[in-house]
Motif scaffolding. Structure first.
Motif, PDB file in Angstrom:
ATOM      1  N   GLU A 115       0.844  -1.193   0.000  1.00 40.24           N
ATOM      2  CA  GLU A 115       0.000   0.000   0.000  1.00 40.24           C
ATOM      3  C   GLU A 115       0.878   1.241   0.000  1.00 40.24           C
ATOM      4  O   GLU A 115       1.996   1.203   0.538  1.00 40.24           O
ATOM      5  CB  GLU A 115      -0.910   0.019   1.239  1.00 40.24           C
ATOM      6  CG  GLU A 115      -1.893  -1.134   1.326  1.00 40.24           C
ATOM      7  CD  GLU A 115      -2.689  -1.116   2.619  1.00 40.24           C
ATOM      8  OE1 GLU A 115      -2.515  -0.146   3.407  1.00 40.24           O
ATOM      9  OE2 GLU A 115      -3.472  -2.057   2.846  1.00 40.24           O
ATOM     10  N   PRO A 116       0.416   2.340  -0.594  1.00 40.01           N
ATOM     11  CA  PRO A 116       1.203   3.578  -0.563  1.00 40.01           C
ATOM     12  C   PRO A 116       1.150   4.183   0.830  1.00 40.01           C
ATOM     13  O   PRO A 116       0.219   3.934   1.600  1.00 40.01           O
ATOM     14  CB  PRO A 116       0.492   4.472  -1.582  1.00 40.01           C
ATOM     15  CG  PRO A 116      -0.919   3.987  -1.577  1.00 40.01           C
ATOM     16  CD  PRO A 116      -0.836   2.499  -1.361  1.00 40.01           C
ATOM     17  N   PRO A 117       2.161   4.990   1.183  1.00 38.70           N
ATOM     18  CA  PRO A 117       2.124   5.672   2.489  1.00 38.70           C
ATOM     19  C   PRO A 117       0.889   6.558   2.586  1.00 38.70           C
ATOM     20  O   PRO A 117       0.446   7.137   1.587  1.00 38.70           O
ATOM     21  CB  PRO A 117       3.409   6.512   2.491  1.00 38.70           C
ATOM     22  CG  PRO A 117       4.282   5.874   1.479  1.00 38.70           C
ATOM     23  CD  PRO A 117       3.377   5.312   0.425  1.00 38.70           C
ATOM     24  N   PRO A 118       0.296   6.652   3.755  1.00 46.34           N
ATOM     25  CA  PRO A 118      -0.894   7.507   3.900  1.00 46.34           C
ATOM     26  C   PRO A 118      -0.555   8.967   3.672  1.00 46.34           C
ATOM     27  O   PRO A 118       0.522   9.439   4.040  1.00 46.34           O
ATOM     28  CB  PRO A 118      -1.339   7.248   5.349  1.00 46.34           C
ATOM     29  CG  PRO A 118      -0.102   6.769   6.052  1.00 46.34           C
ATOM     30  CD  PRO A 118       0.684   6.012   5.031  1.00 46.34           C
ATOM     31  N   VAL A 119      -1.452   9.695   3.040  1.00 45.29           N
ATOM     32  CA  VAL A 119      -1.263  11.121   2.779  1.00 45.29           C
ATOM     33  C   VAL A 119      -1.656  11.890   4.027  1.00 45.29           C
ATOM     34  O   VAL A 119      -2.771  11.752   4.535  1.00 45.29           O
ATOM     35  CB  VAL A 119      -2.119  11.572   1.583  1.00 45.29           C
ATOM     36  CG1 VAL A 119      -1.959  13.067   1.360  1.00 45.29           C
ATOM     37  CG2 VAL A 119      -1.723  10.799   0.333  1.00 45.29           C
ATOM     38  N   ARG A 120      -0.722  12.692   4.526  1.00 44.72           N
ATOM     39  CA  ARG A 120      -1.011  13.466   5.731  1.00 44.72           C
ATOM     40  C   ARG A 120      -1.904  14.644   5.371  1.00 44.72           C
ATOM     41  O   ARG A 120      -1.589  15.436   4.481  1.00 44.72           O
ATOM     42  CB  ARG A 120       0.288  13.986   6.356  1.00 44.72           C
ATOM     43  CG  ARG A 120       1.203  12.869   6.862  1.00 44.72           C
ATOM     44  CD  ARG A 120       2.447  13.448   7.475  1.00 44.72           C
ATOM     45  NE  ARG A 120       2.128  14.319   8.614  1.00 44.72           N
ATOM     46  CZ  ARG A 120       3.054  15.004   9.271  1.00 44.72           C
ATOM     47  NH1 ARG A 120       4.319  14.936   8.922  1.00 44.72           N
ATOM     48  NH2 ARG A 120       2.693  15.758  10.297  1.00 44.72           N
ATOM     49  N   PRO A 121      -3.032  14.779   6.034  1.00 45.73           N
ATOM     50  CA  PRO A 121      -3.934  15.897   5.709  1.00 45.73           C
ATOM     51  C   PRO A 121      -3.314  17.227   6.078  1.00 45.73           C
ATOM     52  O   PRO A 121      -2.541  17.341   7.028  1.00 45.73           O
ATOM     53  CB  PRO A 121      -5.174  15.606   6.576  1.00 45.73           C
ATOM     54  CG  PRO A 121      -4.654  14.774   7.714  1.00 45.73           C
ATOM     55  CD  PRO A 121      -3.538  13.946   7.138  1.00 45.73           C
ATOM     56  N   VAL A 122      -3.635  18.242   5.283  1.00 48.82           N
ATOM     57  CA  VAL A 122      -3.143  19.592   5.576  1.00 48.82           C
ATOM     58  C   VAL A 122      -3.824  20.099   6.832  1.00 48.82           C
ATOM     59  O   VAL A 122      -5.054  20.099   6.943  1.00 48.82           O
ATOM     60  CB  VAL A 122      -3.434  20.542   4.393  1.00 48.82           C
ATOM     61  CG1 VAL A 122      -3.003  21.959   4.744  1.00 48.82           C
ATOM     62  CG2 VAL A 122      -2.723  20.045   3.148  1.00 48.82           C
ATOM     63  N   ARG A 127       1.799  23.141   2.892  1.00 50.11           N
ATOM     64  CA  ARG A 127       2.894  22.329   3.457  1.00 50.11           C
ATOM     65  C   ARG A 127       3.529  21.510   2.356  1.00 50.11           C
ATOM     66  O   ARG A 127       2.891  21.102   1.432  1.00 50.11           O
ATOM     67  CB  ARG A 127       2.347  21.389   4.548  1.00 50.11           C
ATOM     68  CG  ARG A 127       1.808  22.147   5.751  1.00 50.11           C
ATOM     69  CD  ARG A 127       1.216  21.190   6.781  1.00 50.11           C
ATOM     70  NE  ARG A 127       0.705  21.900   7.920  1.00 50.11           N
ATOM     71  CZ  ARG A 127       1.394  22.152   9.025  1.00 50.11           C
ATOM     72  NH1 ARG A 127       2.639  21.726   9.123  1.00 50.11           N
ATOM     73  NH2 ARG A 127       0.870  22.811  10.036  1.00 50.11           N
TER      74      ARG A 127
END
Length: 454
Positions: free
Chosen positions: A386-393, A454
């Motif tokens: 799985e791809p790394p989770p995208v950190r929400p802004v 960010r």
């Protein structure tokens, strides 16, 4: 003989009684004769309650010894099915039958019982095949594959007893771990009593440690009876011309065409080659075993396979008895990655769930071997599934946004006053000064109210 009991998740009728796991070895793929019978009785919680195992002399040739390992000489002194029916029913009485594929077991047992002229009430039974399909996604649902995915230590081998023991452990794991229940309460009929019979269990050597081929067939998608049988035969890493001839005869007896058999051979070798090449590293062992099987089956798609220089294929060992551990083992198999059964120097990743204590010796040993130790929660990302989770802004705090909007309002008000003042004759210097203040308030308020990228 076996009447299927539909299963459901939590909320149905719980399994409080006993299970009796039944497995057989037969003369062929289609209903014919039983040459070995085994049954293992366990309580729903997993406690052992008894077992039986015996060879059965059907009065006809035993069929494919390469599948079950039983020779004609071994059956010479074996009891008939009529002699073993009594002990079998005594062990099964008052319990729910379990088989990996009850339809197949029922077809053979019903045929044998019919030859005796005996009538039996239907016995409630459940399928570990259907139960496994309802809770975990696997490339195939051969007993060995399901046992490996659920972390069940029993390994079904050639004997019916090894298969029954594995099915018994699968049943207790599936019902206990996943909360499976019966859709309707099982009706346990009274069974007729027969004279105590004679049993002749066979001795079976411990199966050899599985090599690459045995692990590879667990990752092959198999929904065909002959392909499933073929995968089980090649799992011992060797296939002789005599075994191929016997397999072809077995397929003909089951009504399979030569074209179907040839296509299945090609399908197996192609799938094995894709698995060998999937991780980018083809070892000398993988190349040798695959070429041997391809040659024996008369398939030429592995002739140009060559070992790759250097590199180490990903090999994962998953420890734990939780649903999360089961699903990760299944995910490893589905992704075509090698799923290890024990910790060796070839393992690249060890994954542990919450059921594994911190003092588990294999955790320390893995560190000594340089094996990456992962928590089950992060393993899918770390293994590249799985791809790394995208950190929400992060949004600006509410108070900061509110302050920014107030400042923007002040800026707008100042600009309005400047415009009105300029038309009223306010000196130019004062208008410029106030205008600059208004613009500054507007920009500062906007900066506070909007989150920085960010």
């Amino acid at each position: 003989m076996i009447e299927s009991l539909p299963l459901r998740g939590p909320g149905g009728h719980p399994a409080h009684g006993d299970f009796t796991a039944v497995d057989i070895r037969t003369t062929g793929l289609r209903p014919g004769r039983v040459v070995e019978l085994a049954a293992v009785r366990v309580q729903a919680g997993g406690s052992f309650a008894g077992e039986l195992s015996t060879l059965v002399n059907p009065g006809v040739p035993p069929g494919p010894a390469l599948v079950h390992g039983i020779t004609r000489d071994e059956l010479a002194d074996a009891p008939s099915f009529g002699e073993v029916l009594g002990p079998l029913l005594d062990l099964c009485a008052g319990s729910v039958l379990v088989a990996h594929d009850p339809a197949v077991v029922d077809a053979f047992l019903s045929h044998e019982i019919g030859l005796l002229g005996v009538r039996l009430p239907p016995l409630p039974g459940v399928s570990t095949l259907a139960a496994a399909q309802s809770v975990v996604r696997l490339p195939n649902y051969r007993p060995a594959t399901v046992a490996h995915a659920l972390g069940v230590p029993a390994r079904p081998g050639q004997s019916a007893l090894s298969g029954a023991r594995a099915v018994a452990q699968l049943a207790t794991a599936l019902f206990g771990r996943y909360g499976l229940t019966f859709a309707a309460p099982p009706v346990l009929p009274a069974l007729p009593r027969f004279a105590d019979g004679r049993l002749l269990p066979r001795a079976e050597a411990l199966p050899a440690e599985p090599g690459w081929m045995a692990e590879a067939v667990e990752r092959i998608t198999a929904d065909d009876a002959y392909l499933d049988l073929l995968a089980g035969v090649v799992a011992d890493q060797h296939l002789s011309p005599d075994e191929v001839t016997a397999l072809a005869a077995l397929a003909r007896e089951a009504g399979l065409s030569e074209a179907h058999v040839r296509s299945t051979h090609e399908q197996l070798v192609t799938a094995l080659r894709e698995i060998a090449e999937r991780d980018g590293v083809v070892t000398a062992v993988e190349a040798r075993e695959l070429r041997q099987v391809a040659t024996a089956l008369g398939v030429g798609t592995a002739g140009d396979l060559r070992p790759a220089e250097g590199g180490k294929p990903t090999r994962v060992l998953v420890l734990g008895t939780t649903v999360e551990a089961d699903r990760l083992r299944a995910r490893v198999l589905a992704e075509g990655v090698q799923l290890a059964k024990k910790l060796t120097g070839s393992v690249t990743h060890l994954v542990a769930d919450a059921s594994v204590p911190p003092n588990e010796p294999r955790l320390a040993r893995a560190a000594e071997l340089g094996v990456a130790v992962l928590d089950v929660g992060v393993a899918p990302v770390a293994l590249g599934f799985e791809p790394p989770p995208v950190r929400p802004v992060a949004a600006a705090p509410t108070s900061k946004r509110l302050g920014g909007r107030v400042l923007m309002g002040v800026g707008l008000l100042v600009m309005f006053v400047v415009v009105v003042g300029m038309f009223g004759g306010t000196p130019l210097a004062g208008g410029i000064f106030l205008g600059a203040l208004g613009v500054g308030a507007l920009l500062g308020g906007w900066w506070l109210a909007e989150p920085a990228p960010r």
